[in-house]
Design a protein around this motif. Structure first.
Motif, mmCIF file in Angstrom:
data_model
loop_
_atom_site.group_PDB
_atom_site.id
_atom_site.type_symbol
_atom_site.label_atom_id
_atom_site.label_comp_id
_atom_site.label_asym_id
_atom_site.label_seq_id
_atom_site.Cartn_x
_atom_site.Cartn_y
_atom_site.Cartn_z
ATOM 1 N N LYS A 88 11.573 0.196 87.513
ATOM 2 C CA LYS A 88 12.620 -0.419 88.472
ATOM 3 C C LYS A 88 12.573 0.133 89.621
ATOM 4 C CE LYS A 88 16.838 -2.707 88.220
ATOM 5 N NZ LYS A 88 16.382 -4.198 87.942
ATOM 6 N N ALA A 89 12.863 -0.643 90.664
ATOM 7 C CA ALA A 89 13.099 -0.009 92.070
ATOM 8 C C ALA A 89 14.210 0.606 92.171
ATOM 9 C CB ALA A 89 12.873 -1.400 93.162
ATOM 10 N N ILE A 90 14.215 2.045 92.515
ATOM 11 C CA ILE A 90 15.399 2.731 92.830
ATOM 12 C C ILE A 90 15.849 2.235 94.290
ATOM 13 C CG2 ILE A 90 16.189 4.988 93.116
ATOM 14 C CD1 ILE A 90 15.010 4.152 90.295
ATOM 15 N N ASP A 91 17.249 1.976 94.323
ATOM 16 C CA ASP A 91 17.712 1.785 95.464
ATOM 17 C C ASP A 91 17.767 2.819 96.623
ATOM 18 O OD1 ASP A 91 20.052 1.406 97.108
ATOM 19 O OD2 ASP A 91 20.760 -0.184 96.003
ATOM 20 N N LEU A 92 17.198 2.430 97.749
ATOM 21 C CA LEU A 92 16.964 3.283 98.720
ATOM 22 C C LEU A 92 18.172 3.989 99.049
ATOM 23 C CD1 LEU A 92 14.630 0.707 100.994
ATOM 24 C CD2 LEU A 92 13.967 2.730 99.559
ATOM 25 N N ARG A 93 19.393 3.380 98.972
ATOM 26 C CA ARG A 93 20.759 4.284 99.222
ATOM 27 C C ARG A 93 20.666 5.676 98.388
ATOM 28 N NH1 ARG A 93 24.685 -0.225 98.512
ATOM 29 N NH2 ARG A 93 23.394 -0.384 96.771
ATOM 30 N N THR A 94 20.120 5.316 97.225
ATOM 31 C CA THR A 94 20.350 6.368 96.249
ATOM 32 C C THR A 94 19.335 7.617 96.837
ATOM 33 O OG1 THR A 94 21.055 5.279 94.413
ATOM 34 C CG2 THR A 94 19.964 7.114 93.967
ATOM 35 N N ILE A 95 18.215 6.942 96.919
ATOM 36 C CA ILE A 95 17.136 8.231 97.258
ATOM 37 C C ILE A 95 17.370 8.661 98.640
ATOM 38 C CG2 ILE A 95 14.738 8.258 98.279
ATOM 39 C CD1 ILE A 95 14.185 5.771 96.522
ATOM 40 N N ASP A 96 18.402 8.084 99.565
ATOM 41 C CA ASP A 96 18.725 8.722 100.743
ATOM 42 C C ASP A 96 19.792 9.670 100.552
ATOM 43 O OD1 ASP A 96 16.953 7.359 102.432
ATOM 44 O OD2 ASP A 96 18.413 5.826 103.087
ATOM 45 N N ILE A 97 20.652 9.305 99.539
ATOM 46 C CA ILE A 97 21.559 10.574 99.057
ATOM 47 C C ILE A 97 21.142 11.617 98.589
ATOM 48 C CG2 ILE A 97 23.605 10.613 97.460
ATOM 49 C CD1 ILE A 97 24.220 7.378 98.209
#
Length: 190
Positions: A88-97
């Motif tokens: 599933k696509a991981i939310d970019l905001r989570t990746i940035d955090i």
């Protein structure tokens, strides 16, 4: 010689290699975490290891305000539900955090990924085994990661993630990992 080389065109791999070779990485302080998430950095790099699959990822996924689609797709695949290989696509905001917190911790050690995306089947199975698994977990939406670092304590990791002021942070000291997500700003655990 390929056409890109003979015409002087810049390839994605060549660009990434050049940026990686020349990037000087100064660890951001807790005070500027929010600035990092708004795009204060020129390069965003994510390094992780999965003990479940034995896979490693070390990728630059954002350069000068632009996400690199291929690198983001590699992150999605890496953070899949390892029990059934669902992606599933991981939310970019989570990746940035995750990236901002890692930079603040001033370590080159990759995160150990405990859990990224969880399929509904996996989440239901984990709920049957533990009361600590949320029915509507953000893992189901690709909005959360459970992470570990050998070189940093759960408290240090949680403080770095909380300094981002950008999502939820859960401390699981007994299990030695930190939950990071892009939901409402909140924290729990000890």
């Amino acid at each position: 010689m390929n056409q890109a080389s003979s015409t002087g065109a810049v390839t994605r791999r060549g660009l990434l290699t050049a940026f990686a070779a020349t990037a000087i990485s100064a660890a951001p302080t807790f005070s500027n975490a929010a600035g990092f998430l708004r795009g204060a950095g020129d390069i965003r790099r994510l390094r992780m290891y999965s003990g479940r699959t034995g896979e490693r990822i070390d990728t630059i996924y954002w350069i000068e305000g632009e996400y690199i689609r291929e690198a983001v797709e590699e992150i999605h695949l890496f953070m899949r539900d390892w029990r059934n290989n669902k992606v599933k696509a991981i939310d970019l905001r989570t990746i940035d955090i995750m990236t901002a917190a890692h930079n603040m911790l001033d370590t080159s050690e990759p995160y150990t990924l405990i859990s990224g995306y969880r399929s509904p089947e996996t989440n239901a199975m984990l709920r049957r085994r533990s009361s600590g698994v949320a029915k509507n977990s953000r893992h189901l939406r690709g909005e959360a990661a459970d992470l570990h670092l050998r070189s940093r304590s759960v408290s240090q990791m949680a403080r770095a993630a909380m300094a981002c002021r950008a999502g939820g942070v859960g401390k699981y000291t007994a299990s030695d990992f930190v939950h990071m997500d892009c939901g409402p700003v909140r924290s729990w655990g000890r």
